[in-house]
Structure formats: structure tokens, C-alpha cells
Write an enzyme that holds these catalytic residues in place. Structure first.
Site, PDB file in Angstrom:
ATOM      1  N   ASP A  21       1.667   2.852   2.189  1.00  0.00           N
ATOM      2  CA  ASP A  21       2.371   2.282   3.391  1.00  0.00           C
ATOM      3  C   ASP A  21       3.189   0.982   2.984  1.00  0.00           C
ATOM      4  O   ASP A  21       2.351  -0.048   2.704  1.00  0.00           O
ATOM      5  CB  ASP A  21       1.243   1.899   4.518  1.00  0.00           C
ATOM      6  CG  ASP A  21       2.016   1.505   5.939  1.00  0.00           C
ATOM      7  OD1 ASP A  21       2.913   1.052   5.774  1.00  0.00           O
ATOM      8  OD2 ASP A  21       1.531   1.871   6.956  1.00  0.00           O
ATOM      9  N   HIS A  22       4.459   0.926   2.879  1.00  0.00           N
ATOM     10  CA  HIS A  22       4.866  -0.040   2.102  1.00  0.00           C
ATOM     11  C   HIS A  22       4.631  -1.455   2.690  1.00  0.00           C
ATOM     12  O   HIS A  22       4.985  -2.362   2.148  1.00  0.00           O
ATOM     13  CB  HIS A  22       6.380   0.357   1.621  1.00  0.00           C
ATOM     14  CG  HIS A  22       7.308   0.277   2.918  1.00  0.00           C
ATOM     15  ND1 HIS A  22       7.448   1.479   3.453  1.00  0.00           N
ATOM     16  CD2 HIS A  22       8.101  -0.664   3.426  1.00  0.00           C
ATOM     17  CE1 HIS A  22       8.482   1.314   4.477  1.00  0.00           C
ATOM     18  NE2 HIS A  22       8.808  -0.036   4.673  1.00  0.00           N
ATOM     19  N   HIS A  81       2.577   1.791  10.362  1.00  0.00           N
ATOM     20  CA  HIS A  81       2.928   0.485   9.903  1.00  0.00           C
ATOM     21  C   HIS A  81       2.391  -0.624  10.947  1.00  0.00           C
ATOM     22  O   HIS A  81       1.524  -1.558  10.467  1.00  0.00           O
ATOM     23  CB  HIS A  81       4.479   0.123  10.019  1.00  0.00           C
ATOM     24  CG  HIS A  81       5.139   1.220   8.943  1.00  0.00           C
ATOM     25  ND1 HIS A  81       4.469   1.272   7.431  1.00  0.00           N
ATOM     26  CD2 HIS A  81       6.219   2.022   9.048  1.00  0.00           C
ATOM     27  CE1 HIS A  81       5.477   2.234   7.235  1.00  0.00           C
ATOM     28  NE2 HIS A  81       6.429   2.710   7.977  1.00  0.00           N
TER      29      HIS A  81
END
Ligand code: NAP
Length: 484
Positions: free
Chosen positions: A177-178, A240
Site C-alpha cells: 500500500d504505497h 489507503h
């Protein structure tokens, strides 16, 4: 202040989907930046793999172009570019076929870190895992990196987890999950757990409410068909925003170690109350001067998928009882901006009287643009006008505070890929976390589908639907302005 770069050990990294958009825009430029920073040893091997037929030279030319397009300022030293490209090779492989695997096996070195980046559609994760195993390429020490979307509901996420678990242990799986790779997100933990200042106040007794906003100015564009099957809830909130919420709300882990941190995050997700229908606002952008409407972009006039969502969420535990978390995310909004805002309660009594004015402390953690933090504090208005209070920001813009190195913070992908090589899973989602997030999300989606709720139309370039403003107004609160 110069950021310290600690080189990683030698590795072989295979990028399945090495010719895709993500590889061109993020993975390859990210690796190049880490190479330039001296973090990647020259012996490391990076292997692109996809169905397209090309040789290593072809892949180097492909990567050269990608670097020129997505990392132009870093390409000034042609010698460095060529030295990086020399680390690259390519194998034509179909995830569902049997060609190319022997060639790939021949490129892998048994005595270095081996990582396989699955930058392909999730439907191929299981095929890749099976073939890596079947062809004897993956070992017990290999690591795999998987991209979002990790499922579209609990059942599909479970299936993906089961498919990977057949061949890899949880310690080998790195779910990206950047958002977790962003500097400010990690700083949130540093601020909370590295200072005595905030943690004693970090609870319902002192925090009035928390806002998490991820706003975009762009619409769905060419991704319309894909996006319409997911919507803002699945595309942004389930992963996110939920991850950000966890880091804000979690209890202090006993140490900064992957399972200690992820155990605490999991407890937050499990403590989330179901969200009442009146606490959910969904929207779709209308057509504007500079672009078509959501419905036109996805090519379905009857679509009820949301391009905007706002939610009022409760974390049902001792720490947060009574403090709502307001989450919102959407497309075609006024500004591109991501931030977490912790609004503290007003002082219980003003010794200066009501005329002096009073307000709350607000801690703002900006993820983009201009990563940094601001703490709004109340001071006396300067001058002889008597005791009047004003708010001033204590501003910690990373670019300002850290000078050069603040401006050159590595992209989230760079940091996360280096963490894969280092074998550090702290900033990656564990399988049970992802499943718990879907277990909370699914009933909300099922609820509005059963009620046949329609998203409210909103004008592009605004703060989203009117009802989203009302979500806070009726609690006597207001969203922070969307501004870049
Ligand atoms: N792009 C982004 O910004 C972004 C952001 C977050 C997550 N993701 C996720 O990252 C993954 C990749 O996204 P992307 O945007 O790079 O997609 P993409 O541009 O469509 O690229 C897909 C890649 O997979 C390869 N591929 C397709 N079928 C294959 C097969 N059967 N065997 C082997 N390789 C195959 C394609 O090359 P060939 O056609 O040559 O095989 C190409 O390299 C997806 O899961 C996506 O959801 C992307």
C-alpha cells in the site's frame, strides 16, 4: 542535514509486468534513484518479465525511455544511466504459460536475496506463484511483492490469500500500500511515539475529531471501465484511508517491528463500528468546463458507482469513544491534496474572556503536496491592542526544515522496494489486516446496494457533494478547505 543512505545487500529482482505502466512510472525510476543514491550494489540484477517478445537490449531501451520520461532530472549523467541499464535483463514469460521459466531460473543466483514483484493483474497472482514454485525458481527465502487491488471483497481477498499461501509463507509476502511508504505517514508514527508531547493528548478526552482527506483534481479518465467496477470505497477507503486511520488510532506497539505494528493496526480495524447510512455520503462528478461527467467517462449513464465518498467512522474502544473520524476522498475536486487533521478540543475555560477569541490546537499532517506538518497554536496578537488571541502555525515543511534532503525524499515505491530487499515487512499489509478491512467494508457496500442509494451529483472543482459538508455541519464542525 543529509539523509543517510544505508546500502542494501545484493539481490535479484524480477518484475513480472515489467513492461507495464507501473513499472515505467514508478518501479524502474524508483530503482534508478536508489542506484544513484548508492543504495543498490552494482552486482544486483533486475529482470523484466512479460509476454511481449524482446531481448535484454530491447528492455534496456524501453527502460531508458521510461527514465527519460519519468525521471528526466536524474538522467543528466549518461554514464550513470548506462551503468544502471547494464543491471537489467528481460525474459518473455506468460504467467499462464510454460515458456521462459527455465531461462528465468538460469538468471537467478541462489546466494543473494530473491524478490519477485507481481506488477500484473491480481488474477495472475496465483498463476505466477504456482509456476515460480513448479519450476523450482522460488525458494523458502524468496520474497514476493503484490500490488493492489488485493481483492474486491472479503471473499476474493481470501481467495488471493489462499492462492499465495499455497506456495509462500506470510513472511514471504509483501502486500504494497504505497501510502505506507510516504515519509509523512512514517513521520506520523515518529511524532506519536518519539515525543512525549502528543501521546498523552492523543485520545477522546483531548481530541475533538480527526479528518482524513485524499482529494484529487483529475477524473477517472482512461481508467473509467476499471474504476466503475470498484468506486472510491474499494479503490481508496478500504486500503489507503484505512491504513492512515490505523496509524492515527492504534495503540503504541511495543516495538517498531512488523508484527507488533500490524497487530495494533489490526485491532483498530476490528474495533471499527459499522457505519450508519446517514453517515455515508457518496457522490459523482458532473460535467465541467474542462471535462465530461463521471457517467460520460465510464460510458454508463446508469452507473451508481461513487467517485467521491465521505464517512463518519467510530473506533469503538476506550481511547476513541466519542471522537469521530471523518474520512473523505474523491475525484475532480477543488485541489489535489492529502492530509490528516487532528483537531484538539478547545481549552475548557478561557481566562481571557470571550472577546479575546479562542480556538483549538490543530495538528495537520500533509501527505501531498509539500509533505510536512503544522501545529496551530494560540498566541497573543502582537501589539498594544490588549489581550487578543490569534492562531499561528508552527510549520515544519520537510523541504524547509531538512533543506536539500527534504526536497529529495525518496518516492514511496523506492522506500518500499528497498524494504523488500532488507526483509522488513513493517510497512506492508498482512493478510489478516486486508481481510479485516474487507470484512468492515463489505456490509457498507452491500447496504447502499440493497437500499439502491444513488450518489449525489457534485460540480467539478468544488469540495464535493453538499451532503458531505452537512455531515460535519450537523455535528457543529467543518471540513478543512481543500487547497493545494
Ligand atoms: N499503474 C499504476 O499506477 C498502479 C497503481 C497501483 C497499483 N497498480 C497495480 O499494479 C499492477 C500492474 O499495473 P499496470 O498499471 O502496470 O498495468 P498494465 O500497464 O496493464 O501492465 C500490465 C503488465 O502485465 C503484463 N502482463 C499482462 N498479462 C500477462 C501475462 N499473462 N503474463 C505475463 N505478463 C503479463 C503486461 O505485459 P504484456 O502485455 O507484454 O504481457 C504488462 O507488463 C496491477 O495489479 C495494478 O492494479 C498499478
Amino acid at each position: 542535514m543529509v539523509a543517510r543512505v544505508i546500502p542494501v545487500e545484493d539481490f535479484d529482482l524480477v518484475i513480472f509486468g515489467g513492461t507495464g505502466d507501473l513499472a515505467r512510472r514508478k518501479i524502474l525510476p524508483g530503482l534508478f534513484h536508489r542506484y544513484l543514491a548508492g543504495q543498490i550494489p552494482r552486482e544486483a540484477r533486475i529482470v523484466g518479465a512479460a509476454r511481449s517478445e524482446m531481448d535484454a537490449e530491447g528492455y534496456r531501451a524501453f527502460t531508458r525511455e521510461a527514465l527519460q520520461e519519468f525521471a528526466p532530472n536524474s538522467c543528466k549523467d549518461g554514464g550513470q544511466v548506462e551503468a544502471f541499464l547494464a543491471m537489467l535483463s528481460y525474459v518473455a514469460i506468460d504467467a499462464r504459460g510454460d515458456g521462459g521459466w527455465t531461462e528465468l531460473a538460469g538468471l537467478m543466483r541462489p546466494d543473494v536475496v530473491q524478490a519477485f514483484y507481481f506488477s500484473v493483474a491480481p488474477a495472475l497472482f496465483g498463476d505466477l506463484a504456482e509456476r515460480l514454485h513448479g519450476h523450482g525458481i522460488a525458494t523458502e527465502a524468496s520474497r514476493i511483492v503484490v500490488e493492489k487491488p488485493f481483492g474486491r471483497d472479503l471473499e476474493s481477498a481470501r481467495q488471493l490469500n489462499r492462492g499465495l499461501a499455497e506456495y509462500f509463507t506470510e513472511e514471504q509476502i509483501y502486500r504494497i500500500d504505497h501510502y505506507l511508504g510516504k515519509e509523512t505517514v512514517q513521520n506520523l508514527m515518529a511524532v506519536r511515539f518519539g515525543n512525549v508531547l502528543f501521546e498523552p493528548l492523543w485520545n477522546a478526552q483531548f481530541v475533538d475529531h480527526i479528518q482524513v482527506t485524499v482529494a484529487e483534481t483529475v477524473g477517472v479518465g482512461g481508467r473509467g471501465e476499471y474504476y466503475d467496477k470498484s468506486g472510491a470505497m474499494r479503490d481508496m477507503v478500504q486500503n489507503h484511508l484505512m491504513q492512515l486511520l490505523c496509524l492515527i488510532a492504534m495503540e503504541p506497539p511495543s516495538k517498531f517491528d512488523p508484527d507488533a505494528v500490524r497487530d495494533e493496526k489490526l485491532k483498530v480495524i476490528r474495533a471499527l463500528d459499522p457505519v450508519a447510512p446517514e453517515d455515508i455520503v457518496r457522490g459523482q462528478y458532473r460535467a465541467g468546463e474542462d471535462g465530461p461527467s463521471y457517467l460520460e467517462e465510464v460510458g454508463d449513464p446508469r452507473s451508481t458507482t461513487e467517485s467521491f465518498i465521505a464517512l463518519k467512522v467510530h473506533v469503538a474502544n476506550w481511547r476513541w469513544n466519542g471522537t469521530p473520524f471523518y474520512l473523505r476522498t474523491g475525484k475532480r475536486l477543488r485541489a489535489r491534496m492529502s492530509e490528516i487533521v487532528v483537531v484538539f478540543k478547545e481549552p475548557p475555560h478561557s481566562i481571557f474572556g470571550d472577546d479575546a477569541g479562542r480556538s483549538a490546537n490543530i495538528l495537520t499532517i500533509r501527505l501531498q503536496p509539500d509533505e510536512g506538518m503544522t501545529l496551530q497554536v494560540t498566541i497573543k496578537e502582537p501589539g498594544p491592542g490588549g489581550m487578543r488571541l490569534i492562531d499561528v502555525p508552527l510549520d515544519m515543511s520537510f523541504a524547509e526544515a531538512l533543506g536539500e534532503s527534504g526536497n529529495q525524499m525518496p518516492d514511496a515505491y523506492e522506500r518500499l522496494i528497498m524494504d523488500v530487499v532488507r526483509g522488513n515487512q513493517t510497512l506492508f499489509m498482512r493478510g489478516d489486516e486486508v481481510e479485516a478491512a474487507w470484512a468492515w467494508t463489505d456490509p457498507l457496500i452491500a447496504g447502499w446496494e440493497a437500499r439502491r442509494d444513488k450518489p449525489q451529483a457534485y460540480h467539478p472543482g468544488t469540495n464535493g457533494p453538499e451532503d458531505s459538508l452537512m455531515l460535519l455541519h450537523r455535528d457543529g464542525r467543518r471540513w478543512r478547505d481543500l487547497e493545494a
